[in-house]
Design an enzyme around this catalytic site. Structure first.
Site, short mmCIF file in Angstrom:
data_model
loop_
_atom_site.label_atom_id
_atom_site.label_comp_id
_atom_site.label_asym_id
_atom_site.label_seq_id
_atom_site.Cartn_x
_atom_site.Cartn_y
_atom_site.Cartn_z
N ARG A 1 1.18 -1.50 -0.34
CA ARG A 1 0.38 -0.17 0.17
C ARG A 1 0.91 1.30 0.05
O ARG A 1 2.40 0.66 0.24
CB ARG A 1 -0.94 0.16 1.46
N HIS A 2 0.46 2.13 -0.98
CA HIS A 2 1.42 3.74 -0.88
C HIS A 2 1.51 4.21 0.93
O HIS A 2 0.75 3.63 1.63
CB HIS A 2 0.11 4.74 -1.52
N ARG B 1 -0.62 9.74 2.73
CA ARG B 1 -1.37 11.14 2.50
C ARG B 1 -1.70 11.93 2.99
O ARG B 1 -2.23 11.52 3.61
CB ARG B 1 -1.37 9.97 1.18
N ARG C 1 1.28 9.43 -5.94
CA ARG C 1 1.62 8.64 -4.35
C ARG C 1 2.06 7.43 -4.73
O ARG C 1 2.63 6.88 -3.36
CB ARG C 1 -0.12 8.55 -3.37
N GLU D 1 -15.40 1.35 -9.28
CA GLU D 1 -15.56 1.33 -7.58
C GLU D 1 -16.70 0.85 -6.71
O GLU D 1 -17.45 1.76 -6.93
CB GLU D 1 -14.26 1.74 -7.00
N HIS E 1 -3.07 0.49 -3.75
CA HIS E 1 -4.32 0.95 -2.20
C HIS E 1 -4.94 -0.41 -1.57
O HIS E 1 -3.85 -1.04 -1.63
CB HIS E 1 -5.35 1.37 -3.11
N ASP E 2 -5.24 0.31 -0.32
CA ASP E 2 -5.98 -1.05 0.10
C ASP E 2 -6.74 -1.03 -0.30
O ASP E 2 -6.79 -2.66 0.51
CB ASP E 2 -6.68 0.29 1.77
N SER E 3 -7.78 -0.24 -1.10
CA SER E 3 -8.73 -1.34 -1.69
C SER E 3 -7.53 -2.69 -1.77
O SER E 3 -8.92 -3.81 -2.69
CB SER E 3 -9.07 -0.69 -2.54
#
Length: 434
Positions: free
Chosen positions: A43-44, A47, A120, A230, A331-333
Site C-alpha cells: 500500500r502507498h 498521504r 502517491r 469501484e 492501495h488498501d482496496s
C-alpha cells in the site's frame, strides 16, 4: 445473532499472541530452504486527505479540519521516509536470506518495480527502491497516464451490472454484513458511531441542524454498483470511514496529539473503535465473494503470472516472474480485495488498528526445499506498527516491522508458514476461474 467481529473490538495493539513469525521463524528454518523469488504488494505511504475533507466531512462537524502542507491525495515527505525505511528493511532481509547482495546496485532485471499511475503510488515505489538500493537507478514503471488508474490496480467492477449480478452482489454484501444486512451492521456500530459523533460534535453540525440527520446509526446505507467503477457503500459507514481515515492519517503524520481529532482521542480503545468502522467498510464491501472476485481479478491475474511462468502472458508479468524481487504498489482496496479473493483466513496485525495499514505489504515468497526438491510458498503481511509510523522509526533486522503469516484457502500452511507451491498455484487458478 452475528455481532461485530471481536478482532475489531479488541485492542489490536496488544494482541501479540500469534503463530510463529519472522525473525523467530527464520531462525527455525532448515538450511535446506533457499529463497528464490519475492513479490511485494505494498500500500502507498502516508498521504494528505484525498479531497481535503470534502463537503460531507466539513458539514459533519463544528470543528475546523486542519490544513495539510501537502496537497490532497499526494504522498507526504514523511510518507516518503516511512517508505524508505520499509525498503531498507526489505533489502536487509533479502540479503540475509541471500536473494540479493547486502550492498551495491542490483543487476539488470533482478528488480521489477511497478506502480499504479497515481502520484502517491509512483512516489511510494520510488522511495521504497531508494531505501532498498540507495544511489542506484532502479526504474519504477507505470503504464498509463499519471493521474489515471491503471487497470491492473483498479478494483472496479468489470462484469456487466445486470439484474443477476446485482442480486448476487447485494445478497453477498448483505450476508457478509451479518444479521439485518447493512442496517443491522449500522445498529451494531452504534457505540462506534457515538464515539465519532462526540469527536465531531455531530449534534451541532450543519447536517444535523439543517438536514435533521443527527443519528448516524439510523441513517440509510446503499450499495453502489456501476460497471467500470469501484463499488461503494453510501451513508454513515462511508462518511465515518472518511473521518476515521483522516484522524489516523493525522496520527501517522505526527500532528501534535492536541490536534489529532482536535485532541479527543487519547486511548487505544478509542482508536480501535474508530478504525473498526473503516475496517468493516472494506471487509463488507470487498470481503463479499461476488465483489472481491471481480474487483481483484486483474491484479490477481498479474500476480499469478508473476509467480508462475506457465501463467505469465504479458511482458510485465514475464519481467516480474524473471526478477528476484517484484514490487507492486497500489492501495488498501487492492490488498483488501486481493486477500478476500484468495479467501484468506482471518488475521490480526499486532500494533496496528488498520486491517490494511499505510505502508503495509503482502509478501509472496517462493522458497525451494533442496532436500525434497520442491517449491514452497509463504505469504506474510509485513507492516510498520502505528507507533513506528508516528515516530518515524528506522527499520532494520534488529528493529524490524511486524510480520504475520497469512493462509489462503486451498493452501494449508505448516508450522513455519509454508504450503506446497503446487497447492498455491491451484488455489489461485481456482479463484481466478471462480
Amino acid at each position: 445473532m452475528k455481532t461485530i467481529p471481536s478482532r475489531y473490538l479488541a485492542l489490536t495493539a496488544l494482541a501479540c499472541l500469534l503463530p510463529l513469525s519472522l525473525p523467530a521463524a527464520q531462525a527455525a528454518q532448515s538450511d535446506n530452504l533457499e529463497l528464490q523469488q519475492v513479490l511485494v504488494l505494498s500500500r502507498h505511504g502516508i498521504r494528505a486527505p484525498l479531497v481535503n475533507y470534502g463537503d460531507v466531512l466539513a458539514e459533519s462537524t463544528t470543528h475546523t479540519w486542519p490544513v495539510w502542507k501537502t496537497e490532497g491525495g499526494l504522498l507526504t515527505p514523511k510518507g516518503g521516509q516511512i517508505s524508505e525505511h520499509m525498503g531498507h528493511y526489505l533489502r536487509a532481509w533479502l540479503a540475509k536470506d541471500k536473494l540479493l547482495p547486502d550492498a551495491g546496485c542490483p543487476q539488470a532485471q533482478q528488480v521489477f518495480a511497478y506502480a499504479n499511475s497515481l502520484p502517491r503510488t509512483i512516489d511510494t515505489a520510488k522511495h521504497i527502491t531508494t531505501g532498498a538500493f540507495p544511489g542506484c537507478d532502479v526504474p519504477v514503471i507505470n503504464r498509463v497516464e499519471v493521474g489515471k488508474m491503471d487497470p491492473v490496480f483498479n478494483p472496479i467492477i468489470t462484469a456487466e451490472v445486470n439484474d443477476s449480478f446485482k442480486t448476487s452482489a447485494l445478497n453477498s454484501i448483505s450476508q457478509h454484513a451479518g444479521e439485518g444486512g447493512l442496517p443491522g451492521l449500522n445498529q451494531r456500530l452504534k457505540p462506534n458511531y457515538a464515539l465519532l459523533e462526540n469527536i465531531l460534535d455531530y449534534k451541532n453540525s450543519k447536517i444535523c441542524k439543517e438536514k435533521q440527520q443527527c443519528d448516524l446509526a439510523s441513517q440509510p446505507s446503499d450499495v453502489v454498483l456501476t460497471q467500470g467503477k469501484e463499488p461503494g457503500i453510501t451513508g454513515p459507514l462511508r462518511m465515518a470511514t472518511g473521518a476515521a481515515d483522516a484522524f489516523m492519517l493525522q496520527y501517522y503524520e505526527g500532528f501534535p496529539m492536541k490536534d489529532v481529532a482536535w485532541g479527543k482521542i487519547s486511548t487505544d480503545d478509542q482508536w480501535t473503535k474508530l478504525e473498526a468502522i473503516k475496517n468493516l467498510y472494506h471487509e463488507t464491501l470487498f470481503g463479499s465473494p461476488a465483489i472481491a472476485a471481480n474487483a481483484a481479478k486483474p491484479l490477481l491475474t498479474f500476480i499469478s503470472g508473476a509467480l508462475d511462468p506457465k501463467q505469465a502472458s504479458t511482458a510485465d508479468e514475464k519481467a516480474a516472474q524473471q526478477a528476484k524481487l517484484a514490487l507492486l504498489v497500489g492501495h488498501d482496496s487492492n490488498i483488501a480485495s486481493l486477500l478476500a479473493a484468495l479467501k484468506t483466513q482471518d488475521y490480526t496485525l499486532p500494533g496496528q488498528f488498520e486491517r490494511t495499514p499505510i505502508s503495509g505489504t503482502v509478501v509472496f515468497q517462493r522458497w525451494h526445499d533442496k532436500k525434497a526438491d520442491k517449491d514452497l510458498m509463504k505469504i506474510e503481511y509485513v507492516y510498520p506498527t502505528a507507533h513506528q509510523i508516528r515516530n518515524n522509526v528506522a527499520l532494520s533486522l534488529k528493529n524490524p516491522p511486524e510480520r504475520v503469516t497469512l493462509q489462503i484457502e486451498g493452501c494449508k500452511v505448516d508450522k513455519q508458514g509454508f504450503c506446497p507451491m503446487d497447492q498455491f498455484t491451484q488455489a489461485v487458478q481456482k479463484d481466478l476461474q471462480g
